[in-house]
Design a protein around this motif. Structure first.
Motif, PDB file in Angstrom:
ATOM      1  N   ALA A 113      -6.890 -10.094  -1.994  1.00  0.00           N
ATOM      2  CA  ALA A 113      -6.196  -8.793  -1.973  1.00  0.00           C
ATOM      3  C   ALA A 113      -4.915  -8.901  -2.806  1.00  0.00           C
ATOM      4  CB  ALA A 113      -5.867  -8.400  -0.534  1.00  0.00           C
ATOM      5  N   ARG A 114      -4.280 -10.095  -2.754  1.00  0.00           N
ATOM      6  CA  ARG A 114      -3.083 -10.341  -3.579  1.00  0.00           C
ATOM      7  C   ARG A 114      -3.333 -11.514  -4.526  1.00  0.00           C
ATOM      8  NH1 ARG A 114      -1.428  -9.190   1.572  1.00  0.00           N
ATOM      9  NH2 ARG A 114      -0.547  -7.095   1.743  1.00  0.00           N
ATOM     10  N   THR A 152      -7.730 -16.946   2.029  1.00  0.00           N
ATOM     11  CA  THR A 152      -6.966 -15.805   1.518  1.00  0.00           C
ATOM     12  C   THR A 152      -5.921 -16.313   0.532  1.00  0.00           C
ATOM     13  OG1 THR A 152      -7.226 -14.850   3.711  1.00  0.00           O
ATOM     14  CG2 THR A 152      -5.740 -13.722   2.216  1.00  0.00           C
ATOM     15  N   HIS A 193      -7.103 -11.852   7.439  1.00  0.00           N
ATOM     16  CA  HIS A 193      -7.347 -10.413   7.519  1.00  0.00           C
ATOM     17  C   HIS A 193      -8.756 -10.131   8.047  1.00  0.00           C
ATOM     18  CE1 HIS A 193      -7.625  -6.232   5.930  1.00  0.00           C
ATOM     19  NE2 HIS A 193      -6.313  -6.241   6.025  1.00  0.00           N
ATOM     20  N   GLU A 211      -9.843  -6.254  10.312  1.00  0.00           N
ATOM     21  CA  GLU A 211     -11.006  -5.566   9.738  1.00  0.00           C
ATOM     22  C   GLU A 211     -11.936  -5.026  10.809  1.00  0.00           C
ATOM     23  OE1 GLU A 211     -12.531  -7.868   6.381  1.00  0.00           O
ATOM     24  OE2 GLU A 211     -10.569  -7.717   5.417  1.00  0.00           O
ATOM     25  N   ASN A 260       0.817  -1.217   0.000  1.00  0.00           N
ATOM     26  CA  ASN A 260       0.000   0.000   0.000  1.00  0.00           C
ATOM     27  C   ASN A 260       0.851   1.268   0.000  1.00  0.00           C
ATOM     28  OD1 ASN A 260      -2.475  -1.300   0.061  1.00  0.00           O
ATOM     29  ND2 ASN A 260      -2.516  -1.413   2.288  1.00  0.00           N
ATOM     30  N   ASP A 288     -10.514 -14.131  -0.275  1.00  0.00           N
ATOM     31  CA  ASP A 288      -9.925 -12.803  -0.108  1.00  0.00           C
ATOM     32  C   ASP A 288      -8.710 -12.749  -1.024  1.00  0.00           C
ATOM     33  OD1 ASP A 288      -8.459 -10.593   0.581  1.00  0.00           O
ATOM     34  OD2 ASP A 288      -8.557 -10.915   2.748  1.00  0.00           O
ATOM     35  N   ASN A 331     -14.505  -7.740   1.371  1.00  0.00           N
ATOM     36  CA  ASN A 331     -14.609  -8.987   2.136  1.00  0.00           C
ATOM     37  C   ASN A 331     -15.896  -9.039   2.950  1.00  0.00           C
ATOM     38  OD1 ASN A 331     -12.145  -9.880   1.231  1.00  0.00           O
ATOM     39  ND2 ASN A 331     -11.008  -9.242   3.048  1.00  0.00           N
ATOM     40  N   GLU A 339      -1.975 -14.375   4.176  1.00  0.00           N
ATOM     41  CA  GLU A 339      -1.424 -13.260   4.959  1.00  0.00           C
ATOM     42  C   GLU A 339       0.070 -13.428   5.223  1.00  0.00           C
ATOM     43  OE1 GLU A 339      -4.323 -14.605   5.400  1.00  0.00           O
ATOM     44  OE2 GLU A 339      -5.697 -12.900   5.398  1.00  0.00           O
ATOM     45  N   ASN A 385     -12.450  -0.512  -0.906  1.00  0.00           N
ATOM     46  CA  ASN A 385     -11.328  -1.181  -0.227  1.00  0.00           C
ATOM     47  C   ASN A 385     -11.610  -2.648   0.090  1.00  0.00           C
ATOM     48  OD1 ASN A 385     -12.914  -1.207   2.141  1.00  0.00           O
ATOM     49  ND2 ASN A 385     -12.247   0.867   2.616  1.00  0.00           N
ATOM     50  N   GLY A 386     -10.570  -3.292   0.611  1.00  0.00           N
ATOM     51  CA  GLY A 386     -10.647  -4.734   0.830  1.00  0.00           C
ATOM     52  C   GLY A 386     -11.550  -5.115   1.986  1.00  0.00           C
ATOM     53  N   THR A 387     -11.565  -4.314   3.020  1.00  0.00           N
ATOM     54  CA  THR A 387     -12.428  -4.608   4.164  1.00  0.00           C
ATOM     55  C   THR A 387     -13.888  -4.639   3.714  1.00  0.00           C
ATOM     56  OG1 THR A 387     -10.841  -3.639   5.701  1.00  0.00           O
ATOM     57  CG2 THR A 387     -13.132  -3.782   6.450  1.00  0.00           C
TER      58      THR A 387
HETATM   59  C1  LIG Z   1      -5.118 -10.249   3.085  1.00  0.00           C
HETATM   60  C2  LIG Z   1      -5.701  -8.876   2.958  1.00  0.00           C
HETATM   61  N1  LIG Z   1      -7.017  -8.753   2.711  1.00  0.00           N
HETATM   62  C3  LIG Z   1      -7.590  -7.553   2.542  1.00  0.00           C
HETATM   63  C4  LIG Z   1      -6.852  -6.390   2.639  1.00  0.00           C
HETATM   64  C5  LIG Z   1      -7.552  -5.086   2.346  1.00  0.00           C
HETATM   65  O1  LIG Z   1      -7.595  -4.213   3.372  1.00  0.00           O
HETATM   66  P1  LIG Z   1      -8.101  -2.699   3.239  1.00  0.00           P
HETATM   67  O2  LIG Z   1      -9.464  -2.670   3.821  1.00  0.00           O
HETATM   68  O3  LIG Z   1      -7.100  -1.940   4.031  1.00  0.00           O
HETATM   69  O4  LIG Z   1      -8.133  -2.333   1.791  1.00  0.00           O
HETATM   70  C6  LIG Z   1      -5.489  -6.464   2.936  1.00  0.00           C
HETATM   71  C7  LIG Z   1      -4.702  -5.230   3.111  1.00  0.00           C
HETATM   72  O5  LIG Z   1      -3.756  -5.146   3.824  1.00  0.00           O
HETATM   73  C8  LIG Z   1      -4.898  -7.741   3.102  1.00  0.00           C
HETATM   74  O6  LIG Z   1      -3.599  -7.864   3.375  1.00  0.00           O
END
Ligand SMILES: Cc1ncc(COP(=O)(O)O)c(C=O)c1O
Length: 351
Positions: free
Chosen positions: A180-181, A147, A93, A98, A16, A178, A72, A151, A67-69
């Motif tokens: 995110a990556r 994920t 995550h 979250e 980020n 999830d 998800n 993580e 965003n990711g939160t």
């Molecule tokens: C595994 C994972 N999921 C989701 C997220 C998304 O998080 P955010 O709500 O900060 O975008 C992250 C960000 O660090 C992450 O590492």
């Protein structure tokens, strides 16, 4: 704390930290012409969703959120009633980072934690958690979230995902991923996106854009079309319906054209591999997990951590199982990796 506008060097604290990739930026610029319909009813959003359908080689419903939160927790909420439970790895995550959003947005659906080496859920753990109680007093397991990449920077193989799916199917669990990556996982496995999503039983994916060069935004991709019903209302209620949606979706067009998303992820993974190979030669450093995506987790002696920080390096030590997490963004260069590795080696030699 420094209040410089930009840090003096690229860092390994988080993907980020990186800026916006040129392709996403150019698409934003292109989108910034004249007027367009609001709230997603624009050609950029249509194109981005079509490109995602093309990428996954199937019909799917696509929603862009900030965003990711949100991706998800809203995706999980769409799989569950409040009396259900969501199974996830204890380092996930959704559990650790979250702030209770998955429970909040699902009106109290309980998150149940599974152990597992290398940040991965094992099929036996899923089955055990589901079977251990089946009475009316227990929150009924309904969803499993995985994920990918994990993580701690590991990646589920296609076979691992299929084995988990077999159990999930038997236990009546829907699967959320999830991602995110997600791009880093695809780059690592060298597979087609479909092989680790809908062909492995994934019902809904949080497809990460932010960590792969986009300024802001993740895509929620429903392969199970039934589950996508009224998801637009869920997004709106949660404050996740972008009014000027073209600026959230255009960068996706930028990275989905010509395989840019995969190019950046492949590069980030390669930088992490290089860093891993450098760090593993240092006797005072213990690599904690197999390096499979764009991060390296390492246990370092405290003075070494302090020494690196004193030299201006940023990195986290509280993620996953602790240790130092070095995360490579899409823009990290070989020279950056070598500079960090040189500092580690120099400081370690003085211990
Ligand atoms: C595994 C994972 N999921 C989701 C997220 C998304 O998080 P955010 O709500 O900060 O975008 C992250 C960000 O660090 C992450 O590492």
């Amino acid at each position: 704390m420094s209040h410089d506008r930009a840090l003096t060097r690229r860092q390994f604290a988080s993907d980020n930290y990186a800026g916006v990739c040129p392709e996403a930026w150019a698409a934003m610029q292109e989108a910034n012409t004249g007027h367009a319909r609001a709230y997603g009813d624009d050609p950029w959003t249509q194109s981005a969703a079509d490109l995602i359908r093309e990428l996954f080689e199937t019909q799917c419903e696509v929603f862009f959120v900030f965003n990711g939160t949100a991706a998800n927790s809203l995706a999980l909420a769409s799989l569950c009633q409040s009396y259900h439970s969501i199974l996830c790895h204890e380092l996930a995550h959704v559990e650790t980072d979250e702030c209770g959003a998955p429970e909040f947005f699902s009106n109290g659906t309980k998150v149940l934690l599974l152990p597992g080496d290398n940040g991965k859920v094992r099929p036996e753990a899923v089955e055990h958690m589901v079977r251990k109680r089946t009475d009316i007093h227990y929150p009924k397991p309904r969803a499993l979230t995985l994920t990918q990449a994990t993580e701690v920077g590991t990646v589920y193989s296609v076979d691992e995902l299929k084995a988990i799916w077999a159990v999930a199917r038997k236990c009546g669990l829907k699967i959320h991923m999830d991602g995110a990556r997600f791009a880093n996982a695809v780059a690592s496995l060298g597979c087609k996106p479909r092989e680790i999503t809908w062909e492995a039983g994934v019902d809904v994916l949080s497809f990460g854009g932010t960590k792969n060069g986009i300024a802001v935004g993740e895509a929620v991709v429903f392969f199970n079309l039934e589950l996508a019903k009224e998801f637009d209302y869920r997004c709106k209620q949660a404050g996740q319906l972008c009014s000027k949606m073209r600026f959230l979706s255009a960068p996706w067009v930028g990275v989905l054209r010509d395989g840019v998303w995969l190019k950046h992820a492949t590069h980030a993974n390669r930088m992490a591999a290089l860093l891993h190979d450098e760090l593993k030669t240092v006797p005072q450093v213990r690599i904690m997990f197999p390096r499979q995506a764009n991060s390296v987790f390492a246990e370092l002696p405290k003075p070494l951590i302090e020494g690196l920080r004193a030299r201006g390096w940023h990195f986290y030590t509280f993620i996953g199982e602790g240790g130092a997490r070095f995360m490579c963004g899409w823009d990290v260069t070989e020279a950056d990796v070598c500079a960090l590795a040189a500092d580690v080696k120099e400081l370690a030699a003085k211990l």
